[in-house]
Design an enzyme around this catalytic site. Structure first.
Site, mmCIF file in Angstrom:
data_model
loop_
_atom_site.group_PDB
_atom_site.id
_atom_site.type_symbol
_atom_site.label_atom_id
_atom_site.label_comp_id
_atom_site.label_asym_id
_atom_site.label_seq_id
_atom_site.Cartn_x
_atom_site.Cartn_y
_atom_site.Cartn_z
ATOM 1 N N HIS A 12 0.862 -1.186 0.000
ATOM 2 C CA HIS A 12 0.000 0.000 0.000
ATOM 3 C C HIS A 12 0.892 1.227 0.000
ATOM 4 C CE1 HIS A 12 -3.610 2.424 0.932
ATOM 5 N NE2 HIS A 12 -2.743 3.192 1.593
ATOM 6 N N ILE A 13 0.616 2.184 -0.899
ATOM 7 C CA ILE A 13 1.429 3.392 -0.943
ATOM 8 C C ILE A 13 0.665 4.561 -0.328
ATOM 9 C CG2 ILE A 13 2.847 2.701 -2.912
ATOM 10 C CD1 ILE A 13 1.086 4.403 -4.732
ATOM 11 N N THR A 14 1.412 5.378 0.436
ATOM 12 C CA THR A 14 0.829 6.566 1.050
ATOM 13 C C THR A 14 1.936 7.580 1.278
ATOM 14 O OG1 THR A 14 -0.611 7.348 2.849
ATOM 15 C CG2 THR A 14 1.140 5.823 3.455
ATOM 16 N N ARG A 52 -14.559 5.154 -7.256
ATOM 17 C CA ARG A 52 -14.419 3.992 -6.390
ATOM 18 C C ARG A 52 -15.362 4.067 -5.188
ATOM 19 N NH1 ARG A 52 -8.651 1.764 -7.277
ATOM 20 N NH2 ARG A 52 -8.752 0.948 -5.149
ATOM 21 N N GLU A 161 -5.294 -5.452 -7.840
ATOM 22 C CA GLU A 161 -5.323 -5.069 -6.429
ATOM 23 C C GLU A 161 -5.891 -6.166 -5.533
ATOM 24 O OE1 GLU A 161 -7.048 -1.131 -5.735
ATOM 25 O OE2 GLU A 161 -6.827 -0.726 -7.881
#
Length: 209
Positions: A12-14, A52, A161
């Site tokens: 997960h990117i943040t 989404r 995903e």
């Protein structure tokens, strides 16, 4: 290619600036849950996030919206990171990948949370994507594209995903991948008083030139 859930990593990117709120909450929450909290720094397209949240359902999970799930890629150096780093996302300048970190767990750890989950055949923000909540669906992903360094024309498939409903506890992450030592140092400071401290590593290969 996919071998087993225990050895299959998910990412997960943040933005590193979001870590304080994640740590304070003790978990990573979905965009839908985020609407009820103080907003984090957004690193994606607003219109796709809205799609989404309001338009694309996950049929195998009670028709819940994609935005009600925490998203993970099956690889670092994702097409979304590329787009963000090019400055194609509003309010994100070119080269901004430096402040983005990868939170790493395993597919098995996500399954063991005993929450609803699903696998998308590609970018879960695209209307033509399909979803499945069976482990065998992971085998059906385009692993050649997922693992490719050069993925032109296969960005959708590389963007497959894993979606985990509602939230993921901080304790589920075992590693944090950073662009450079400066960001790794920031993360180390943020985790200084946190009981669960994932391994912090500079993973330059997880980013673009």
């Amino acid at each position: 290619m996919f071998t087993d859930a225990e050895s299959t990593l998910v990412y997960h990117i943040t933005d590193v600036a979001n870590l304080p709120s994640i740590l304070n909450d003790g978990r990573l929450i979905s965009d839908a849950a985020m609407e009820q909290h103080d907003p984090n720094i957004v690193i994606g397209y607003d219109h796709i996030k809205l799609r989404r949240l309001r338009e694309i359902h996950v049929p195998c999970c009670d028709e819940r919206f994609v935005g009600e799930f925490v998203p993970f890629y099956f690889c670092p150096r994702s097409p979304m990171l590329f787009t963000i780093n090019k400055g194609n996302v509003p309010n994100r300048p070119a080269g901004c990948q430096r402040s983005i970190v990868h939170l790493v767990s395993t597919l098995q750890r996500m399954i063991d949370l005993d929450q609803r989950w699903a696998v998308s055949s590609g970018n879960a923000g695209a209307f033509h994507t399909t979803f499945d909540d069976q482990l065998m669906a992971v085998n059906m992903l385009d692993w050649e594209a997922i693992q490719a360094i050069s993925w032109s024309g296969r960005g959708h498939q590389k963007s497959a995903e894993l979606l985990v409903a509602d939230f993921v506890p901080w304790s589920a992450f075992h590693q944090i991948g950073c662009y450079n030592s400066a960001i790794a140092g920031q993360v180390t400071e943020l985790l200084a008083d946190i009981e669960h401290r994932p391994t912090i590593r500079v993973e330059r290969d997880w980013y673009y030139a």
